[in-house]
Design an enzyme around this catalytic site. Sequence first.
Site, PDB file in Angstrom:
ATOM      1  N   ASP A  49      26.512  38.106  60.390  1.00 47.03           N
ATOM      2  CA  ASP A  49      26.785  36.947  59.539  1.00 47.03           C
ATOM      3  C   ASP A  49      27.616  37.285  58.309  1.00 47.03           C
ATOM      4  OD1 ASP A  49      25.227  35.472  61.306  1.00 47.03           O
ATOM      5  OD2 ASP A  49      23.403  35.854  60.164  1.00 47.03           O
TER       6      ASP A  49
ATOM      7  N   LYS B 187      32.679  36.949  60.063  1.00 43.48           N
ATOM      8  CA  LYS B 187      33.654  37.384  61.070  1.00 43.48           C
ATOM      9  C   LYS B 187      34.476  36.199  61.588  1.00 43.48           C
ATOM     10  CE  LYS B 187      30.142  39.066  63.401  1.00 43.48           C
ATOM     11  NZ  LYS B 187      29.061  39.015  62.387  1.00 43.48           N
TER      12      LYS B 187
ATOM     13  N   GLY C 250      26.626  33.430  65.894  1.00 41.85           N
ATOM     14  CA  GLY C 250      26.993  32.121  65.368  1.00 41.85           C
ATOM     15  C   GLY C 250      28.102  32.363  64.364  1.00 41.85           C
ATOM     16  N   HIS C 251      29.317  32.007  64.730  1.00 45.48           N
ATOM     17  CA  HIS C 251      30.489  32.307  63.896  1.00 45.48           C
ATOM     18  C   HIS C 251      31.046  31.007  63.335  1.00 45.48           C
ATOM     19  CE1 HIS C 251      31.147  36.325  66.233  1.00 45.48           C
ATOM     20  NE2 HIS C 251      29.988  36.247  65.628  1.00 45.48           N
TER      21      HIS C 251
ATOM     22  N   GLN D 266      27.389  40.169  65.865  1.00 45.90           N
ATOM     23  CA  GLN D 266      26.351  40.930  65.157  1.00 45.90           C
ATOM     24  C   GLN D 266      27.012  41.908  64.171  1.00 45.90           C
ATOM     25  OE1 GLN D 266      25.815  40.786  68.971  1.00 45.90           O
ATOM     26  NE2 GLN D 266      25.233  38.781  68.272  1.00 45.90           N
TER      27      GLN D 266
HETATM   28  P1  GDP Z   1      29.713  35.483  61.201  1.00 46.33           P
HETATM   29  O1  GDP Z   1      28.574  35.422  62.151  1.00 46.33           O
HETATM   30  O2  GDP Z   1      30.027  36.862  60.747  1.00 46.33           O
HETATM   31  O3  GDP Z   1      30.945  34.766  61.699  1.00 46.33           O
HETATM   32  O4  GDP Z   1      29.224  34.696  59.887  1.00 46.33           O
HETATM   33  P2  GDP Z   1      28.436  33.292  59.846  1.00 46.33           P
HETATM   34  O5  GDP Z   1      29.385  32.215  60.142  1.00 46.33           O
HETATM   35  O6  GDP Z   1      27.188  33.371  60.651  1.00 46.33           O
HETATM   36  O7  GDP Z   1      27.941  33.275  58.344  1.00 46.33           O
HETATM   37  C1  GDP Z   1      28.831  33.334  57.282  1.00 46.33           C
HETATM   38  C2  GDP Z   1      28.619  32.079  56.419  1.00 46.33           C
HETATM   39  O8  GDP Z   1      29.265  32.261  55.187  1.00 46.33           O
HETATM   40  C3  GDP Z   1      29.242  30.843  57.028  1.00 46.33           C
HETATM   41  O9  GDP Z   1      28.489  29.721  56.620  1.00 46.33           O
HETATM   42  C4  GDP Z   1      30.630  30.805  56.394  1.00 46.33           C
HETATM   43  O10 GDP Z   1      31.179  29.479  56.320  1.00 46.33           O
HETATM   44  C5  GDP Z   1      30.325  31.316  55.037  1.00 46.33           C
HETATM   45  N1  GDP Z   1      31.408  32.081  54.379  1.00 46.33           N
HETATM   46  C6  GDP Z   1      32.294  32.952  54.935  1.00 46.33           C
HETATM   47  N2  GDP Z   1      33.059  33.528  53.985  1.00 46.33           N
HETATM   48  C7  GDP Z   1      32.642  33.003  52.811  1.00 46.33           C
HETATM   49  C8  GDP Z   1      33.023  33.220  51.442  1.00 46.33           C
HETATM   50  O11 GDP Z   1      33.874  34.021  51.123  1.00 46.33           O
HETATM   51  N3  GDP Z   1      32.332  32.503  50.487  1.00 46.33           N
HETATM   52  C9  GDP Z   1      31.341  31.604  50.808  1.00 46.33           C
HETATM   53  N4  GDP Z   1      30.729  30.957  49.826  1.00 46.33           N
HETATM   54  N5  GDP Z   1      30.975  31.384  52.075  1.00 46.33           N
HETATM   55  C10 GDP Z   1      31.602  32.092  53.061  1.00 46.33           C
HETATM   56  P1  IMO Z   2      26.573  37.060  64.351  1.00 46.38           P
HETATM   57  O1  IMO Z   2      27.576  37.403  65.421  1.00 46.38           O
HETATM   58  C1  IMO Z   2      22.737  37.964  62.469  1.00 46.38           C
HETATM   59  C2  IMO Z   2      19.599  39.542  65.080  1.00 46.38           C
HETATM   60  C3  IMO Z   2      18.382  38.663  65.330  1.00 46.38           C
HETATM   61  C4  IMO Z   2      17.301  39.723  65.527  1.00 46.38           C
HETATM   62  C5  IMO Z   2      18.066  40.817  66.282  1.00 46.38           C
HETATM   63  C6  IMO Z   2      17.875  40.783  67.787  1.00 46.38           C
HETATM   64  O2  IMO Z   2      26.530  35.633  64.003  1.00 46.38           O
HETATM   65  O3  IMO Z   2      26.731  37.967  63.176  1.00 46.38           O
HETATM   66  P2  IMO Z   2      18.833  39.197  69.696  1.00 46.38           P
HETATM   67  O4  IMO Z   2      18.667  37.733  69.915  1.00 46.38           O
HETATM   68  O5  IMO Z   2      20.237  39.645  69.553  1.00 46.38           O
HETATM   69  O6  IMO Z   2      18.075  40.020  70.708  1.00 46.38           O
HETATM   70  O7  IMO Z   2      18.089  39.467  68.279  1.00 46.38           O
HETATM   71  O8  IMO Z   2      19.437  40.634  65.972  1.00 46.38           O
HETATM   72  N1  IMO Z   2      20.894  38.912  65.392  1.00 46.38           N
HETATM   73  C7  IMO Z   2      21.760  38.479  64.461  1.00 46.38           C
HETATM   74  N2  IMO Z   2      21.665  38.448  63.116  1.00 46.38           N
HETATM   75  N3  IMO Z   2      23.880  37.569  63.070  1.00 46.38           N
HETATM   76  C8  IMO Z   2      24.004  37.623  64.410  1.00 46.38           C
HETATM   77  O9  IMO Z   2      25.163  37.364  65.059  1.00 46.38           O
HETATM   78  C9  IMO Z   2      22.900  38.058  65.171  1.00 46.38           C
HETATM   79  N4  IMO Z   2      22.672  38.201  66.500  1.00 46.38           N
HETATM   80  C10 IMO Z   2      21.451  38.733  66.605  1.00 46.38           C
HETATM   81  O10 IMO Z   2      18.112  37.844  64.218  1.00 46.38           O
HETATM   82  O11 IMO Z   2      16.932  40.257  64.295  1.00 46.38           O
HETATM   83 MG    MG Z   3      26.698  34.498  62.320  1.00 46.47          MG
END
Ligand code: GDP
Ligand code: IMO
Ligand code: MG
Length: 447
Positions: A13, A16, A40-41, A220
């Site tokens: 998270d 990416k 979840g991206h 991840q």
């Molecule tokens: P990913 O899994 O690495 O793609 O990241 P996620 O989408 O799960 O979580 C990142 C969260 O931070 C999302 O809600 C993005 O919209 C938000 N986000 C990404 N970059 C920034 C930033 O520079 N500032 C803020 N405030 N939010 C950001």
């Molecule tokens: P993105 O791509 C954050 C965590 C789960 C749990 C562990 C194992 O959005 O960064 P799983 O379902 O993969 O067997 O769970 O890994 N986990 C993540 N945490 N971002 C993710 O993906 C994750 N995918 C799995 O919360 O701790």
């Molecule tokens: Mg994510």
Amino acid sequence: MPASVVLGAQWGDEGKGKAIDQLAPNSQWAVRFQGGNNAGHTIVAGGTTLKMHLLPSGITSRDCKLVLGCGMVVDPWVLDRELMEWAELTGEQPEGERLFISERAAVILPFHRLYDSADKIVGTTGRGIGPAYRDRTERVGIRFVDIGLLLGRDSEIGDMARRMNDQLATVGVGDRIDPEQLGSELIWIHERFSNAIRATGPMLDTALNRGEQVLLEGAQGAMLDIDQGTYPFVTSSITCRANATHGAGIHPGHIEQCYGITKAYTTRVGNGPFPTELSLEEGPGKQMSVVGHEFGTTTGRPRRTGWLDAVALNESQRLNGYTGLVVTKLDVLGGLDELKICTSYELDGQEVSHLPSSSEELSRCKPVYETHPGFPAMGEDEWIQIAEESRNGGGIDSLPSEIRSYLSRIEEISGVPVVSVGVGPDRLASIASSGGPFDIELSEATF
Ligand code: GDP
Ligand code: IMO
Ligand code: MG
């Protein structure tokens, strides 16, 4: 033309999706190479927020072809739903046109989700990821290429359902798999996706040889890597650079750039050790949670928050050899009096500068911090304005001096240049280093 990799440098998270969305206009391909819909991206472009679980984040660029690579585990029902949502938003049905699923990718079935629901230790996303990888390792799983061959072989499907039911009973899950239903589900998957199932490794190899640019999208993060992360509190795949090409079916020599995405602080969702963890109820940990909207994109669970852990960051650099760091969510730290970076741990009275291999030991590590001055809070529009001004040649130098010294310290500790800084969720809310790989024209959303 080479391949570039975008990887999570922490526990997932990191942002990416946003980085891939920014790079995709200059790529002909965006490829997921491991994991599944545990990811979840998020992409925020103008008024639209997209949350991608399976579809590569490069989908926002219409000329970018998309691959779900051979290293993935794919839930066909989630993919179907995500494609429907995309079609509703844009009118496009990319499957078979510019979205291709590897023949070798593993299929997540209802059994895998049910089996995952028995997890009481890791805090998985419950999406069937681990059980699907386990079946693959045990060589009893189904890959997309196998489905056509299985259709009509009722006794094989019956044996499969029996094995699944024995396993569900073993872990105390009451639901059972009906062989006839399993048979019809396989028929549905075959009919729904056969136009998109391809030998994607050779496709990508040909594209690279033609001079096309391939973007490899990690899911991840390094600390969730099955081999190198905080085992057993990890995911079930290799999340690191070494698997990026393998999980796409091409060789590692293609990689030229490898971007590590790190928040300016740290979050983690699910169980497991987290040395720099703060309270979610008060102080900086609460600010990170509230201002950063730190809730899981996939499960909605609150993310745990803490200061930047440079010990973990350095481990992820050791594993991935980043050519550039993207530091995201800097805006979230605005208004805090001081910022902390954990530079080592104290374990049983000894200073340690590496992550212990044992999660039990890691959970006993106390962070050793250095402290940096904070900077004022700013609104989303103010940050976007600074980002816009930074595109007139100033780049990262357009940022206030406290922020620049915080970023310089991250560069110094990790030995990796910061190539982009996130100052808001929107596609345009980024400040790139001048002339660097993220210094590219960012356009408004086209959907
Ligand atoms: P990913 O899994 O690495 O793609 O990241 P996620 O989408 O799960 O979580 C990142 C969260 O931070 C999302 O809600 C993005 O919209 C938000 N986000 C990404 N970059 C920034 C930033 O520079 N500032 C803020 N405030 N939010 C950001
Ligand atoms: P993105 O791509 C954050 C965590 C789960 C749990 C562990 C194992 O959005 O960064 P799983 O379902 O993969 O067997 O769970 O890994 N986990 C993540 N945490 N971002 C993710 O993906 C994750 N995918 C799995 O919360 O701790
Ligand atoms: Mg994510």
